[in-house]
Design an enzyme around this catalytic site. Structure first.
Site, short mmCIF file in Angstrom:
data_model
loop_
_atom_site.label_atom_id
_atom_site.label_comp_id
_atom_site.label_asym_id
_atom_site.label_seq_id
_atom_site.Cartn_x
_atom_site.Cartn_y
_atom_site.Cartn_z
N LYS A 20 0.87 -1.18 0.00
CA LYS A 20 0.00 0.00 0.00
C LYS A 20 0.90 1.23 0.00
O LYS A 20 1.60 1.51 0.97
CB LYS A 20 -0.90 0.00 1.23
CG LYS A 20 -1.95 1.11 1.23
CD LYS A 20 -2.85 1.01 2.46
CE LYS A 20 -4.04 1.95 2.36
NZ LYS A 20 -3.64 3.37 2.21
N ASP A 22 1.96 5.21 -0.09
CA ASP A 22 1.50 6.45 0.51
C ASP A 22 1.62 7.57 -0.52
O ASP A 22 2.62 8.27 -0.59
CB ASP A 22 2.33 6.76 1.75
CG ASP A 22 1.75 7.91 2.56
OD1 ASP A 22 0.61 8.31 2.28
OD2 ASP A 22 2.45 8.40 3.47
N GLU A 159 3.38 2.01 4.16
CA GLU A 159 2.07 2.30 4.74
C GLU A 159 1.28 1.06 5.13
O GLU A 159 0.50 1.09 6.08
CB GLU A 159 1.25 3.15 3.77
CG GLU A 159 -0.01 3.70 4.40
CD GLU A 159 -0.82 4.54 3.43
OE1 GLU A 159 -1.82 5.12 3.86
OE2 GLU A 159 -0.47 4.60 2.24
#
Length: 322
Positions: A20, A22, A159
């Site tokens: 994931k 950022d 993240e």
């Protein structure tokens, strides 16, 4: 297509897992050899990222995350803020170029691929990868072991993890239970409705008051955010907020201790804050400012905040093939 929050990474061969990132979601469209970049709010941001031109590809539509990597390879949300204020500021920011992390293909050669399963779309994206991958574009790896990826991303300051059903179709603009996000800390977009000076420091930003829009146009207060506003980050945010001064409080209800000394703003600025979720009274727990989100408008905020505060999604397998 948006991911749903989960408190655990799903297991099993039906799922695949990605880092994931950022950054900011961006749709990349190539038509007749011309590149077009569109933010999640529908804004054309092509002019803000001139270093992303030069791809020679057939007509296609790609989904991805635009990130600014620091020296250690970790995305910096703050570094992106200067890149979307128009071509003049973008030109000044070129020493910090961006990278687009591509993770889906929605159309290729005029053919709509959104009804195809993720596994088929991923195979097409990987086939395109040799033409896409250079210093400004990347097709990151996907992984079978989500729990291990969660540990690795935590160790490297990333993240979190996004998990996707291999058989999931692409649902534009929808939040799907077949894409699940597991951040290490909850990051959400909120609207700034006021600010307070740092104690003993005139015109220095001490904290911002943030909230989520209501149906009547006012904001429900989520709390004060002061952490993360020291130095350049606070100065840049205050310069952005200064033209938005307002006489009327934009919040539906503000406790006296929060309203004391507050300067109200038109509720137009969206920022990202990181927190430990919501406390029982609906206030952010230990919030930290992460950066401006000029790619979003206040209308984009409600779903994210409501989703992050909701019960976690389950990882049960769907019965309709998505």
């Amino acid at each position: 297509m948006l991911a749903t929050f989960t408190d655990s990474v799903p297991e099993g061969s039906a799922w695949v897992h990605e880092v994931k990132w950022d950054g900011w979601r961006v749709v990349t469209e190539i038509r007749g050899g011309a590149l077009h970049l569109t933010s999640r709010s529908g804004r054309d941001i092509t002019a803000s990222f001139p270093e992303l031109g030069g791809l020679v590809l057939p007509d296609l539509v790609l989904d991805g995350e635009i990130v600014a990597l620091d020296e250690s390879g970790v995305p910096s949300l703050h570094a992106l803020a200067d890149r979307i204020s128009g071509p003049v500021r973008a030109g000044r920011a070129r020493p910090r170029p961006v990278t687009v992390m591509l993770f889906d293909v929605m159309a290729l050669g005029g053919r709509d691929l959104t009804g195809e399963p993720w596994a088929q779309r991923r195979a097409l994206l990987e086939a395109l990868a040799p033409s896409l991958e250079h210093d400004r574009w990347a097709v990151p790896e996907v992984y079978d072991d989500g729990a291990l990826l969660l540990d690795v991303t935590a160790q490297n300051g990333l993240e979190g993890v996004v998990s996707k059903r291999r058989d999931s179709r692409y649902l534009p603009g929808e939040r799907s239970p077949y894409w699940l996000k597991r951040p290490h800390r909850t990051t959400r977009s909120v609207v700034v409705g006021g600010w307070r000076e740092e104690t003993g420091a005139h015109r220095r930003l001490g904290a911002v008051l943030v909230g989520v829009p209501r149906d009547d146009g006012r904001l429900d207060l989520l709390g004060r955010v002061g952490s993360g506003l020291a130095g350049e980050a606070g100065r840049d945010l205050l310069a952005h907020l200064a033209p938005l001064a307002a006489e009327e409080c934009p919040f539906a209800d503000v406790p006296r201790e929060d309203a004391a000394g507050a300067r109200w703003l038109r509720p137009e600025t969206v920022v990202d804050v990181e927190s430990l979720g919501l406390a029982a009274q609906g206030r952010l727990r230990q919030p930290t400012y992460r950066g401006l989100r000029p790619d979003l408008t206040s209308a984009d905020v409600t779903a994210d905040v409501a989703d992050a505060a909701a019960e976690p999604a389950t990882s049960e397998e769907p019965t309709d093939g998505r």
